[in-house]
Design a protein around this motif. Structure first.
Motif, PDB file in Angstrom:
ATOM      1  N   PRO A  20       0.534  -0.847   0.158  1.00  0.00           N
ATOM      2  CA  PRO A  20       0.314  -0.150  -0.113  1.00  0.00           C
ATOM      3  C   PRO A  20       0.431   1.089   0.391  1.00  0.00           C
ATOM      4  O   PRO A  20       2.115   1.625   0.338  1.00  0.00           O
ATOM      5  CB  PRO A  20      -0.707  -0.151   1.342  1.00  0.00           C
ATOM      6  CG  PRO A  20      -1.155  -1.281   1.704  1.00  0.00           C
ATOM      7  CD  PRO A  20       0.359  -1.889   1.339  1.00  0.00           C
ATOM      8  N   TYR A  64     -10.843  -4.230   3.063  1.00  0.00           N
ATOM      9  CA  TYR A  64     -10.662  -4.845   4.078  1.00  0.00           C
ATOM     10  C   TYR A  64     -11.969  -4.963   4.906  1.00  0.00           C
ATOM     11  O   TYR A  64     -12.471  -6.605   4.993  1.00  0.00           O
ATOM     12  CB  TYR A  64      -9.633  -5.200   4.966  1.00  0.00           C
ATOM     13  CG  TYR A  64      -8.305  -4.984   5.243  1.00  0.00           C
ATOM     14  CD1 TYR A  64      -8.090  -6.700   5.125  1.00  0.00           C
ATOM     15  CD2 TYR A  64      -7.509  -4.147   4.733  1.00  0.00           C
ATOM     16  CE1 TYR A  64      -7.080  -6.750   5.161  1.00  0.00           C
ATOM     17  CE2 TYR A  64      -5.795  -4.746   4.672  1.00  0.00           C
ATOM     18  CZ  TYR A  64      -5.719  -5.676   4.656  1.00  0.00           C
ATOM     19  OH  TYR A  64      -5.039  -6.664   4.873  1.00  0.00           O
ATOM     20  N   TYR A 109      -5.359  -1.656   9.740  1.00  0.00           N
ATOM     21  CA  TYR A 109      -6.276  -1.173   7.999  1.00  0.00           C
ATOM     22  C   TYR A 109      -7.473  -0.414   8.650  1.00  0.00           C
ATOM     23  O   TYR A 109      -8.247  -1.424   9.900  1.00  0.00           O
ATOM     24  CB  TYR A 109      -5.609  -2.243   7.195  1.00  0.00           C
ATOM     25  CG  TYR A 109      -4.567  -2.244   6.786  1.00  0.00           C
ATOM     26  CD1 TYR A 109      -4.076  -1.052   5.774  1.00  0.00           C
ATOM     27  CD2 TYR A 109      -3.462  -3.273   7.053  1.00  0.00           C
ATOM     28  CE1 TYR A 109      -2.599  -1.071   5.702  1.00  0.00           C
ATOM     29  CE2 TYR A 109      -2.584  -3.663   6.621  1.00  0.00           C
ATOM     30  CZ  TYR A 109      -1.769  -2.186   6.102  1.00  0.00           C
ATOM     31  OH  TYR A 109      -1.376  -2.853   5.008  1.00  0.00           O
ATOM     32  N   GLN A 110      -7.723  -0.267   7.397  1.00  0.00           N
ATOM     33  CA  GLN A 110      -9.298   0.745   8.056  1.00  0.00           C
ATOM     34  C   GLN A 110     -10.174   0.181   7.082  1.00  0.00           C
ATOM     35  O   GLN A 110      -9.738  -0.710   5.624  1.00  0.00           O
ATOM     36  CB  GLN A 110      -9.130   2.665   7.730  1.00  0.00           C
ATOM     37  CG  GLN A 110      -8.457   3.110   8.655  1.00  0.00           C
ATOM     38  CD  GLN A 110      -8.905   3.496  10.020  1.00  0.00           C
ATOM     39  OE1 GLN A 110     -10.062   2.992  10.197  1.00  0.00           O
ATOM     40  NE2 GLN A 110      -7.835   2.606  10.591  1.00  0.00           N
ATOM     41  N   ASP A 161      -9.702   0.702   3.519  1.00  0.00           N
ATOM     42  CA  ASP A 161      -8.439   0.253   3.109  1.00  0.00           C
ATOM     43  C   ASP A 161      -8.361  -1.288   2.077  1.00  0.00           C
ATOM     44  O   ASP A 161      -9.215  -2.282   2.205  1.00  0.00           O
ATOM     45  CB  ASP A 161      -7.669   0.147   3.648  1.00  0.00           C
ATOM     46  CG  ASP A 161      -7.082   1.172   4.794  1.00  0.00           C
ATOM     47  OD1 ASP A 161      -7.270   2.671   3.950  1.00  0.00           O
ATOM     48  OD2 ASP A 161      -6.915   0.666   5.780  1.00  0.00           O
ATOM     49  N   ARG A 164      -0.462  -6.576   3.714  1.00  0.00           N
ATOM     50  CA  ARG A 164       0.108  -7.159   4.213  1.00  0.00           C
ATOM     51  C   ARG A 164       1.830  -7.730   3.928  1.00  0.00           C
ATOM     52  O   ARG A 164       1.330  -8.879   3.096  1.00  0.00           O
ATOM     53  CB  ARG A 164       0.086  -7.943   5.661  1.00  0.00           C
ATOM     54  CG  ARG A 164      -1.329  -6.508   6.981  1.00  0.00           C
ATOM     55  CD  ARG A 164      -1.365  -7.709   7.692  1.00  0.00           C
ATOM     56  NE  ARG A 164      -2.574  -9.095   7.065  1.00  0.00           N
ATOM     57  CZ  ARG A 164      -3.156 -10.473   7.931  1.00  0.00           C
ATOM     58  NH1 ARG A 164      -2.842 -10.650   8.975  1.00  0.00           N
ATOM     59  NH2 ARG A 164      -4.408 -10.852   7.419  1.00  0.00           N
TER      60      ARG A 164
END
Ligand SMILES: [Zn+2]
Ligand SMILES: [Zn+2]
Length: 356
Positions: free
Chosen positions: A71, A86, A99-100, A103, A135
């Motif tokens: 990212p 996500y 993460y949000q 994202d 990730r």
């Protein structure tokens, strides 16, 4: 014709791949001494001194900054084809990695170098890369080698990866020049992966891939060949698990000596037309195998289409390899396990597939 094989002294000594005609011998090649190792300066192979947490964090930041699949570096890839945030993947569970929900967790891009020249597929790049997760590193990584890998995802996350891959297959088939699309994945540098960031590939071609064409031809002549192969592996103790019409096995029919297969005898149709429940089942067989094999290098391919059952080939790659004139070498202790009660290598792996 069935499966051709030879037994000597009560043990399986060779087996012929009914699709390619290549022969696997069971022998001790993996035990032969390797003099190259002795030439290596021991100082070069000693484990590196662990980094301080601060130094490790700084190095991780640097690696992620340089990784085109991470990212923040989206502009450095070819244009995006699809993405899954996500929030879609973890609607109720906690989102990993800080993460949000908005994202991206998975992202599909065109491969910068198409595997099949664009000129062959209607001037459209039909090679795609799927980032399976944003990730780069495993949670709690203590070394730069602690990379995220497919078996470390959740089972549901891995199913969603495969579902996304099925969507990409459908997308590629929208191109009338595309005749066959397959999923391929490399894990680890030794298997030919060029990027350490967790990803798989979807590749469309202007012809049926020759390996699949060969499987279709043999299957047309010998419709029972898949069932025969499964029965054979089962008889010799190579079966890992079986349910719902799906089998996973340590197969002796690989291009590399340690070859595994997941075969669904119930699903003779292209992957992207598979009912969701069947796709989920198939994905879970693959997932359990990947998890049991661990982060070691491998390559895998998923073959599908009219005239063959849906299946996956996986070559584990951190092993001595010898291919001589159409013969391969596989560990003989695997074949010796034909005689009960040992069958250790297969049983050990099967156990690992069922422990979290
Ligand atoms: Zn990355
Ligand atoms: Zn195949």
């Amino acid at each position: 014709m069935g499966i051709e094989y030879g037994m000597k002294g009560g043990a399986l000594r060779w087996i012929r791949n009914p699709f390619t005609g290549s022969v696997t011998y069971f022998n001790e090649i993996h035990r032969k001494p390797h003099s190259f190792r002795r030439l290596t300066n021991p100082q070069n192979v000693a484990p590196p001194t662990p980094l301080s947490p601060e130094a490790l964090e700084a190095e991780k930041q640097q690696v992620q900054g340089a990784c085109v699949f991470c990212p923040g570096n989206e502009a450095r890839t070819l244009h995006e084809v699809m993405r899954v945030p996500y929030g879609d993947l973890y609607p109720t569970a906690a989102i990993p990695g800080g993460y949000q929900p908005e994202d991206w967790a998975m992202r599909v891009i065109h491969n910068i170098i198409p595997r099949i020249p664009e000129e062959c597929t209607g001037d459209r790049n039909e090679s795609y890369v799927i980032m399976e997760d944003a990730r780069h590193f495993l949670p709690g990584a203590t070394r730069l080698n602690d990379l995220m890998w497919s078996g470390a995802l959740t089972a549901d996350h891995f199913y969603r990866v495969l579902r996304l891959a099925a969507e990409v297959i459908g997308h590629s088939f929208d191109n009338p020049a595309v005749k066959s699309v397959l999923i391929r994945k490399h894990q680890g540098r030794e298997s030919g992966a060029s990027q350490p960031h967790i990803h798989m590939q979807v590749i469309g071609a202007d012809r049926i891939f020759p390996d699949i064409e060969q499987e279709m031809e043999v299957t047309a002549k010998q419709p029972d060949i898949w069932q025969d192969s499964i029965d054979f592996m089962h008889t010799f103790g190579f079966n890992l698990e079986a349910s719902d019409g799906i089998v996973s096995q340590w197969s002796s029919f690989g291009k590399f000596p340690r070859h595994f297969e997941v075969i669904s005898l119930q699903d003779w149709q292209p992957l992207h037309t598979l009912p969701d429940g069947r796709l989920r089942l198939f994905s879970q067989f693959i997932y359990r195998l990947l998890r049991a094999l661990g982060p070691d290098p491998y390559d895998l391919e998923i073959h599908h289409g009219e005239g063959i059952p849906l299946h996956m080939h996986l070559n584990a790659r951190r092993y001595v390899y010898a291919n001589i004139g159409g013969t391969l070498n596989s560990p003989s202790d695997l074949a010796e396990n034909v005689l009960p009660p040992t069958r250790d290598m297969v049983q050990q792996l099967a156990r690992q597939m069922h422990t979290a």
